[in-house]
Design a protein around this motif. Structure first.
Motif, PDB file in Angstrom:
ATOM      1  N   LEU A  43      12.373  12.836  -4.480  1.00 60.25           N
ATOM      2  CA  LEU A  43      12.229  14.294  -3.664  1.00 60.25           C
ATOM      3  C   LEU A  43      13.388  14.421  -3.114  1.00 60.25           C
ATOM      4  N   THR A  44      13.892  13.251  -1.956  1.00 58.89           N
ATOM      5  CA  THR A  44      14.396  14.098  -0.961  1.00 58.89           C
ATOM      6  C   THR A  44      15.646  13.355  -0.568  1.00 58.89           C
ATOM      7  N   LYS A  45      16.210  12.064  -1.291  1.00 60.23           N
ATOM      8  CA  LYS A  45      17.247  11.017  -0.950  1.00 60.23           C
ATOM      9  C   LYS A  45      16.936  10.832   0.314  1.00 60.23           C
ATOM     10  N   ARG A  46      15.929  10.580   1.017  1.00 60.47           N
ATOM     11  CA  ARG A  46      16.224  10.462   2.727  1.00 60.47           C
ATOM     12  C   ARG A  46      15.287   8.782   2.583  1.00 60.47           C
ATOM     13  N   ALA A  47      15.590   8.222   3.202  1.00 60.82           N
ATOM     14  CA  ALA A  47      14.778   7.088   3.634  1.00 60.82           C
ATOM     15  C   ALA A  47      13.196   7.071   4.171  1.00 60.82           C
ATOM     16  N   PRO A  48      12.102   7.323   3.526  1.00 52.83           N
ATOM     17  CA  PRO A  48      11.017   7.552   4.254  1.00 52.83           C
ATOM     18  C   PRO A  48      10.720   6.344   5.508  1.00 52.83           C
ATOM     19  N   LYS A  49       9.598   6.676   5.918  1.00 56.68           N
ATOM     20  CA  LYS A  49       9.058   6.251   7.385  1.00 56.68           C
ATOM     21  C   LYS A  49       8.098   5.662   7.185  1.00 56.68           C
ATOM     22  N   HIS A  50       7.768   5.297   6.055  1.00 54.73           N
ATOM     23  CA  HIS A  50       6.161   4.659   5.951  1.00 54.73           C
ATOM     24  C   HIS A  50       6.172   2.904   6.743  1.00 54.73           C
ATOM     25  N   ALA A  51       7.331   2.263   6.347  1.00 53.61           N
ATOM     26  CA  ALA A  51       7.979   0.961   6.443  1.00 53.61           C
ATOM     27  C   ALA A  51       8.600   1.062   7.940  1.00 53.61           C
ATOM     28  N   ALA A  52       8.732   1.668   8.683  1.00 59.88           N
ATOM     29  CA  ALA A  52       9.527   1.919  10.216  1.00 59.88           C
ATOM     30  C   ALA A  52       9.462   0.892  10.689  1.00 59.88           C
ATOM     31  N   ALA A  78       1.080  -1.171  -0.246  1.00 59.03           N
ATOM     32  CA  ALA A  78      -0.550  -0.396   0.442  1.00 59.03           C
ATOM     33  C   ALA A  78       0.937   1.124  -0.285  1.00 59.03           C
ATOM     34  N   CYS A  79       2.260   1.087   0.731  1.00 59.19           N
ATOM     35  CA  CYS A  79       2.544   2.312   0.323  1.00 59.19           C
ATOM     36  C   CYS A  79       4.024   2.915  -0.441  1.00 59.19           C
ATOM     37  N   LYS A  80       4.068   1.407  -0.992  1.00 59.59           N
ATOM     38  CA  LYS A  80       5.817   2.400  -1.781  1.00 59.59           C
ATOM     39  C   LYS A  80       5.857   2.615  -2.812  1.00 59.59           C
ATOM     40  N   ARG A  81       5.106   3.018  -3.797  1.00 58.57           N
ATOM     41  CA  ARG A  81       4.454   4.245  -4.388  1.00 58.57           C
ATOM     42  C   ARG A  81       4.616   5.365  -3.640  1.00 58.57           C
ATOM     43  N   GLU A  82       3.903   5.081  -2.654  1.00 57.61           N
ATOM     44  CA  GLU A  82       4.633   6.674  -1.989  1.00 57.61           C
ATOM     45  C   GLU A  82       5.898   6.553  -1.422  1.00 57.61           C
ATOM     46  N   MET A  83       6.275   5.786  -0.356  1.00 63.71           N
ATOM     47  CA  MET A  83       7.380   6.016  -0.016  1.00 63.71           C
ATOM     48  C   MET A  83       9.259   6.077  -1.308  1.00 63.71           C
ATOM     49  N   LEU A  84       8.424   5.575  -3.047  1.00 65.93           N
ATOM     50  CA  LEU A  84       9.401   5.468  -3.687  1.00 65.93           C
ATOM     51  C   LEU A  84       9.073   7.638  -4.578  1.00 65.93           C
ATOM     52  N   GLU A  85       8.387   7.736  -5.220  1.00 60.73           N
ATOM     53  CA  GLU A  85       8.397   9.194  -4.520  1.00 60.73           C
ATOM     54  C   GLU A  85       8.665  10.013  -3.655  1.00 60.73           C
TER      55      GLU A  85
END
Length: 178
Positions: A160-169, A149-156
């Motif tokens: 943009l930021t080149k920082r690890a998204p926290k959706h799957a922390a 459910a969060c893979k596309r949002e994480m990729l986006e």
């Protein structure tokens, strides 16, 4: 067009016979095919090689090339050695732990068992310097659905930021909420 599966993945090896024997002995892979030529079919370059194919299960083939006339093998010095690896699936955590014990008994250094929440794995190197991973899936359908459910949002966000998204922390915090 629809890709059906990987036909084979090929890597270089230092010695064809040593490579076949190592994969047979330590990973139980079957040696299925050898092709040797004095000329590269695709480029017509005069470069003798031995191309060998190992059965990695499920229709997957892991292949190797020995290139005796090329300079010695090396690694990409700009890429950490943990990045490029071959991950092979095993059926259970028990199989994973048994493989670890067998590899260590044979004098092969093993890292892990590492808990990645949705799978557990061990890491080691083959005689060619290729990093291998054996992995056993342990995730639940709910975990995989949450990641899906969060893979596309994480990729986006990463794009943009080149920082690890926290959706799957939650995977690293070991706190899963369905």
């Amino acid at each position: 067009m629809k890709i059906e599966r990987i036909h084979h993945v090929a890597y270089r090896c230092k010695d064809a016979k040593t490579t076949v024997e190592w994969y047979e002995k330590h990973l139980g892979m079957k040696f299925v095919l050898a092709i040797a030529e004095d000329q590269v079919p695709s480029t017509k370059a005069p470069d003798p090689y031995m191309h060998l194919f190992m059965d990695a299960g499920g229709g997957n083939i892991l292949a190797f090339f020995e290139l005796p006339n090329s300079p010695a093998m090396g690694r990409d010095s700009n890429t950490p050695e943990w990045v490029q690896h071959i991950a092979l699936k095993v059926g259970s955590v028990a199989e994973l732990e048994e493989a670890k014990a067998r590899l260590q008994a044979a004098g092969i250094e093993v890292i892990g068992v590492t808990d990645h929440t949705i799978f557990k794995s061990i890491y080691f190197f083959d005689p060619n310097g290729h990093r291998l991973e054996l992995a056993a899936d342990v995730g639940t359908p709910e975990m995989y659905a949450k990641l899906d459910a969060c893979k596309r949002e994480m990729l986006e966000e990463w794009s943009l930021t080149k920082r690890a998204p926290k959706h799957a922390a939650w995977m690293h915090d070991k706190e899963f909420q369905a």
